[in-house]
Design an enzyme around this catalytic site. Structure first.
Site, PDB file in Angstrom:
ATOM      1  N   ASP A   1     -10.728   1.448 -24.584  1.00 45.94           N
ATOM      2  CA  ASP A   1     -11.025   1.372 -23.152  1.00 45.94           C
ATOM      3  C   ASP A   1     -10.992   2.735 -22.474  1.00 45.94           C
ATOM      4  O   ASP A   1     -10.310   3.637 -22.926  1.00 45.94           O
ATOM      5  CB  ASP A   1      -9.951   0.548 -22.415  1.00 45.94           C
ATOM      6  CG  ASP A   1     -10.163  -0.923 -22.577  1.00 45.94           C
ATOM      7  OD1 ASP A   1     -11.255  -1.327 -22.988  1.00 45.94           O
ATOM      8  OD2 ASP A   1      -9.211  -1.667 -22.283  1.00 45.94           O
TER       9      ASP A   1
ATOM     10  N   ARG B   1      -4.793  -8.497 -20.718  1.00 45.91           N
ATOM     11  CA  ARG B   1      -5.775  -8.128 -21.752  1.00 45.91           C
ATOM     12  C   ARG B   1      -5.240  -7.125 -22.762  1.00 45.91           C
ATOM     13  O   ARG B   1      -5.828  -6.913 -23.815  1.00 45.91           O
ATOM     14  CB  ARG B   1      -7.077  -7.631 -21.109  1.00 45.91           C
ATOM     15  CG  ARG B   1      -6.917  -6.395 -20.282  1.00 45.91           C
ATOM     16  CD  ARG B   1      -8.171  -6.134 -19.481  1.00 45.91           C
ATOM     17  NE  ARG B   1      -9.321  -5.837 -20.323  1.00 45.91           N
ATOM     18  CZ  ARG B   1      -9.476  -4.703 -21.002  1.00 45.91           C
ATOM     19  NH1 ARG B   1      -8.561  -3.762 -20.927  1.00 45.91           N
ATOM     20  NH2 ARG B   1     -10.551  -4.507 -21.745  1.00 45.91           N
TER      21      ARG B   1
ATOM     22  N   GLU C   1       1.593  -7.949   8.367  1.00 46.52           N
ATOM     23  CA  GLU C   1       1.572  -6.482   8.426  1.00 46.52           C
ATOM     24  C   GLU C   1       2.430  -5.840   7.339  1.00 46.52           C
ATOM     25  O   GLU C   1       2.448  -4.626   7.200  1.00 46.52           O
ATOM     26  CB  GLU C   1       2.043  -5.996   9.802  1.00 46.52           C
ATOM     27  CG  GLU C   1       1.059  -6.256  10.924  1.00 46.52           C
ATOM     28  CD  GLU C   1      -0.278  -5.552  10.717  1.00 46.52           C
ATOM     29  OE1 GLU C   1      -0.278  -4.325  10.555  1.00 46.52           O
ATOM     30  OE2 GLU C   1      -1.315  -6.239  10.696  1.00 46.52           O
TER      31      GLU C   1
ATOM     32  N   PRO D   1       0.810  -1.216   0.000  1.00 46.11           N
ATOM     33  CA  PRO D   1       0.000   0.000   0.000  1.00 46.11           C
ATOM     34  C   PRO D   1       0.842   1.263   0.000  1.00 46.11           C
ATOM     35  O   PRO D   1       0.343   2.348  -0.325  1.00 46.11           O
ATOM     36  CB  PRO D   1      -0.836  -0.102   1.279  1.00 46.11           C
ATOM     37  CG  PRO D   1      -0.404  -1.314   1.999  1.00 46.11           C
ATOM     38  CD  PRO D   1       0.558  -2.083   1.150  1.00 46.11           C
TER      39      PRO D   1
HETATM   40  N1  ADE Z   1      -0.963  -5.186   0.045  1.00 40.58           N
HETATM   41  C1  ADE Z   1      -1.866  -4.807   0.967  1.00 40.58           C
HETATM   42  N2  ADE Z   1      -2.596  -3.777   0.534  1.00 40.58           N
HETATM   43  C2  ADE Z   1      -2.160  -3.477  -0.712  1.00 40.58           C
HETATM   44  C3  ADE Z   1      -2.517  -2.508  -1.683  1.00 40.58           C
HETATM   45  N3  ADE Z   1      -3.469  -1.602  -1.483  1.00 40.58           N
HETATM   46  N4  ADE Z   1      -1.832  -2.507  -2.850  1.00 40.58           N
HETATM   47  C4  ADE Z   1      -0.855  -3.398  -3.070  1.00 40.58           C
HETATM   48  N5  ADE Z   1      -0.476  -4.334  -2.189  1.00 40.58           N
HETATM   49  C5  ADE Z   1      -1.124  -4.382  -1.030  1.00 40.58           C
END
Ligand code: ADE
Length: 220
Positions: A168, A153, A116, A89
């Site tokens: 697209d 794709r 985590e 994230p």
């Molecule tokens: N792992 C946990 N959350 C994630 C996200 N939003 N994007 C990529 N990998 C992740």
């Protein structure tokens, strides 16, 4: 041919989605290959552990550096040209532009974490960090799957009609697709816009362009 490697603790996560629809067709036609590498195979202690608690305390467990880095090294030795992308994230956002870039590179290694997250030192062994969006998944696997789907794709020969990927949403400078309608002409009192039934192709094209721009402006 496009080649993807996935470093994961859950190779089985990918089996069913890749055996459906467009990814299935692409893989079946030999246009894409997806190989999983089980990170746990690179654990060295007798419990084959891949995670440990964080220094400094706090909740949850982290992916340990030793097995993850050994798995990355194996991936690099199998595919030396492959870009190693960590799903996290805290990475940069995945976009259609990135999907096009990965499709053109034709070789990618996706590193999926659980728990985590990763021990920070693992970041030094990857080429980029990528996020699916500003939310936390329970692992990198759903993110890696989305990346794979979006890339596969786009590969030449995967989609039926030559221009269906070109048209697209997002393919043209971040512009969204226009609204689409099929039969019936009226559904629960909602009518298909008259212009689409008019047979006037110049008017239809004009309407689609305007609708695309209206949608894109509304969302930004
Ligand atoms: N792992 C946990 N959350 C994630 C996200 N939003 N994007 C990529 N990998 C992740």
């Amino acid at each position: 041919m496009f080649h993807a490697q996935i470093l994961t603790l859950f190779p089985e996560f990918f089996a069913s989605p890749l055996a459906c629809s467009i990814p299935k067709r692409a893989i079946g036609a030999g246009l894409a290959v997806v190989d999983c590498i089980q990170i746990r195979d690179f654990a060295t202690d007798k419990h084959r552990s891949v995670d440990d608690s964080p220094y400094g305390g706090g909740p949850g467990m982290l992916m340990k550096p030793e097995p993850v880095v050994a798995a990355i090294r194996e991936a690099r030795s199998r595919r030396p040209e492959s870009r190693v992308v960590m799903l996290t994230p805290s990475g940069v956002s995945f976009t259609q532009e990135k999907a096009l870039e990965y499709a053109a590179a034709s070789d990618i290694t996706l590193l999926c974490g659980r728990y985590e997250g990763f021990d920070e030192r693992i970041c030094d062994y990857v080429d980029e960090q990528l996020s699916l969006g500003d939310y936390v998944l329970s692992g990198g696997e759903p993110a890696a799957l989305s990346v794979l789907d979006a890339v596969i794709r786009l590969l030449p020969g995967v989609l039926g009609s030559a221009d269906s990927a070109v048209l697209d949403s997002f393919s043209e400078e971040g512009i969204l697709d226009w609204p689409h309608y099929t039969r019936p002409e009226e559904f629960e009192g909602k009518r298909v816009p008259d212009v689409l039934l008019s047979g006037n192709h110049a008017e239809i094209e004009k309407w689609r362009k305007e609708e695309s721009l209206r949608r894109s402006a509304k969302r930004s």
